[in-house]
Scaffold this motif. Sequence first.
Motif, mmCIF file in Angstrom:
data_model
loop_
_atom_site.group_PDB
_atom_site.id
_atom_site.type_symbol
_atom_site.label_atom_id
_atom_site.label_comp_id
_atom_site.label_asym_id
_atom_site.label_seq_id
_atom_site.Cartn_x
_atom_site.Cartn_y
_atom_site.Cartn_z
ATOM 1 N N ARG A 87 -43.806 34.540 2.790
ATOM 2 C CA ARG A 87 -42.570 33.934 2.261
ATOM 3 C C ARG A 87 -42.000 34.798 1.146
ATOM 4 O O ARG A 87 -40.791 35.052 1.096
ATOM 5 C CB ARG A 87 -42.867 32.526 1.738
ATOM 6 N N LEU A 97 -40.228 37.777 2.456
ATOM 7 C CA LEU A 97 -38.999 37.448 3.174
ATOM 8 C C LEU A 97 -37.893 36.905 2.275
ATOM 9 O O LEU A 97 -36.720 36.906 2.675
ATOM 10 C CB LEU A 97 -39.294 36.414 4.272
ATOM 11 N N PRO A 138 -34.850 36.566 0.082
ATOM 12 C CA PRO A 138 -33.773 37.525 -0.195
ATOM 13 C C PRO A 138 -33.876 38.125 -1.590
ATOM 14 O O PRO A 138 -33.572 39.306 -1.791
ATOM 15 C CB PRO A 138 -32.501 36.675 -0.037
ATOM 16 N N SER A 158 -37.138 43.058 -0.108
ATOM 17 C CA SER A 158 -38.090 43.944 0.553
ATOM 18 C C SER A 158 -37.386 44.741 1.647
ATOM 19 O O SER A 158 -36.760 44.166 2.544
ATOM 20 C CB SER A 158 -39.234 43.131 1.163
ATOM 21 N N ALA A 178 -38.574 43.788 5.110
ATOM 22 C CA ALA A 178 -38.558 42.384 5.517
ATOM 23 C C ALA A 178 -38.344 42.239 7.019
ATOM 24 O O ALA A 178 -38.877 41.316 7.655
ATOM 25 C CB ALA A 178 -37.469 41.630 4.742
ATOM 26 N N TYR A 179 -37.581 43.181 7.598
ATOM 27 C CA TYR A 179 -37.269 43.071 9.025
ATOM 28 C C TYR A 179 -38.505 43.150 9.916
ATOM 29 O O TYR A 179 -38.455 42.760 11.086
ATOM 30 C CB TYR A 179 -36.263 44.148 9.430
ATOM 31 N N ALA A 221 -37.634 33.911 10.917
ATOM 32 C CA ALA A 221 -37.877 34.791 9.766
ATOM 33 C C ALA A 221 -36.604 35.528 9.369
ATOM 34 O O ALA A 221 -36.290 35.661 8.172
ATOM 35 C CB ALA A 221 -38.988 35.788 10.089
ATOM 36 N N GLU A 222 -35.861 36.013 10.343
ATOM 37 C CA GLU A 222 -34.623 36.725 10.023
ATOM 38 C C GLU A 222 -33.606 35.791 9.389
ATOM 39 O O GLU A 222 -32.926 36.154 8.412
ATOM 40 C CB GLU A 222 -34.035 37.360 11.281
ATOM 41 N N ASN A 262 -34.518 35.240 5.843
ATOM 42 C CA ASN A 262 -34.293 36.436 5.044
ATOM 43 C C ASN A 262 -32.810 36.664 4.751
ATOM 44 O O ASN A 262 -32.455 37.129 3.655
ATOM 45 C CB ASN A 262 -34.879 37.659 5.755
ATOM 46 N N ASP A 263 -31.943 36.352 5.715
ATOM 47 C CA ASP A 263 -30.509 36.569 5.459
ATOM 48 C C ASP A 263 -29.846 35.381 4.768
ATOM 49 O O ASP A 263 -28.658 35.418 4.459
ATOM 50 C CB ASP A 263 -29.761 36.936 6.748
#
Length: 579
Positions: free
Chosen positions: A162, A165, A167, A171, A174-175, A183-184, A187-188
């Motif tokens: 977490r 990931l 924002p 990182s 992170a991808y 997950a994406e 992250n976004d």
Amino acid sequence: MLGRAYKSDVSHDNAGSALAPRLADSPRRLFTQSRFHPFAHTPTRPPPHTPIRLLLLVALMATALVTSCDSPDSRADLVVLNGAEPESIDPAEITGQLDGRIAYALFEGLLHFDRFGHAQPGIAQSWDVSSDERTYTFHLRPEAKWSNGDPVTANDFVASWRRALLPATASEYAYIFFPIRNAEAFNDGSVKDFSTVGVKALDNQTLQVELENPTPYFLDLCCFMTYLPVHLPSIEKYGDDWIKPGKLVNNGPFLIKEWKLNYRMRLKKNPTYWDAKNVQLETIDILPIDNAITAYNFYASRVADLILDKGLTPPSLIPELKARQDFHAAPFLGDYFIRFNVTRKAFSDPRVRQAFAMVIDRDRIVRKITQAGEHPAYSFTPPGTEGSYKPPRMFGFDPSRARELLAQAGYPGGKGFPTVSYLYDNKKLNEDIAVEIQSMLSQELGVHVELVKQEWKVYLNSTNRLDYDFCRSSWIGDYNDPNSFLEVFVTNSGNNRTGWSNRTYDELLTAAAKEADPQTRLAILARAEDILLNQGTPICPLYFYMGIQIYDGTKFGGIEPNLLDNHPFREIYRARSEN
């Protein structure tokens, strides 16, 4: 990975040593004076043209650097020349190979890579995979502990992933979590609730991971440095200082006993590591040397045992070193390439980027400069990746076509083309290649290029901020699959660092991730790579790496050639005669 070089190109000032002020500047500067160029025909005998008094002085001072600061410790079991000072050892922040080597010594993931580059059980002693290959259930070792005695739990992995990931963590890697469900989106920022991400602790010893699609290389991802768990209570207590000796709590095979910036990092065996009985080395010294001649001086003077970084072998010595038994070289999944900053006016036109790429003679570079058996690169993905993948071929050396393209872009014969700069970090090899590229562009296109050399950390910062025109780069596969290379240049990838974005390319990478048929998937990836190389051209591959290590094989073992150029310290040992 670096990449990784960084992995991808994928290092603290102040030496911190009482000895440093007496050395009239710094050890690094002292040993890189232009008048001193040792060439040892054996690791211990000076060449005829090197004054013996000077070599002895270097050996004595280098020995002092390793031992004087902490005399009760004596010499470490292994002294490693790893490259520049690490930029970080935080798994959520690191992207480079040299940083990753240290992180793998300090932290243990669900799985880990062995010395052959294969994924092996780590904190997870076993796992189950659902019939649709989208759900993995990992069973953690009850004996796994943090260095302070706390048990390593499934919740540690949930919290660590977490953190990587978030924002706010920013990182760059992170991808690499994006195969995991939601997950994406987390992250976004489009999903705020982490409980919707496919990572769940079923109990202290059971971690469940749900994927968006079947991902054939997911177990390899679980070995990767960004997936390593960290001790969140320590981070909450110490903030950014959590990585310092005396404060770091980790779960890997080694601990940090000392870290003096630009001097050395000393690791010692972690007695709480679950597999400590099979870790042979008690102490390791990691020296932050990024100059190849200096590194070789340390090795030839027996101050260091192992040159590990591929860029620390003096290019001028390679022809003779190749004939010696302490020279070890093998191909791996990595390449040396050029990035173009497409946000700069000079390189916003793909015809300009293609013209530059067409006048770079790769054969000349590997024949004249690198000389270790490297193959010229006409794809970004190295041949042999995943076994059956056949990467498309990029256009080759074609000066006539290059001049046509440059004229079409508005610069006939180079007239009116602005002066641009080529950025590289300060290894001798990079400088030699930079000079060659400068000459090629001037000769074939009439373009003037200024060369800009920066220290490793400054260079990384410049590329991350797109503060360059075009630059040298490298990438090492994080796992044995073309996706490890091609996902780098997806629009939102933290490792893109070119400003290039192509919707079709992104869509093909997404389609490949959803494709169940292996051969169809590889065909989709090949279409994407063709766009990268021959249409968008934000990069120009130059050559595929040869992994190089210099060490005495009669004294050390556990170092094996592998496609990931991964050489875990946990598996290195001294030969019996050396114990």
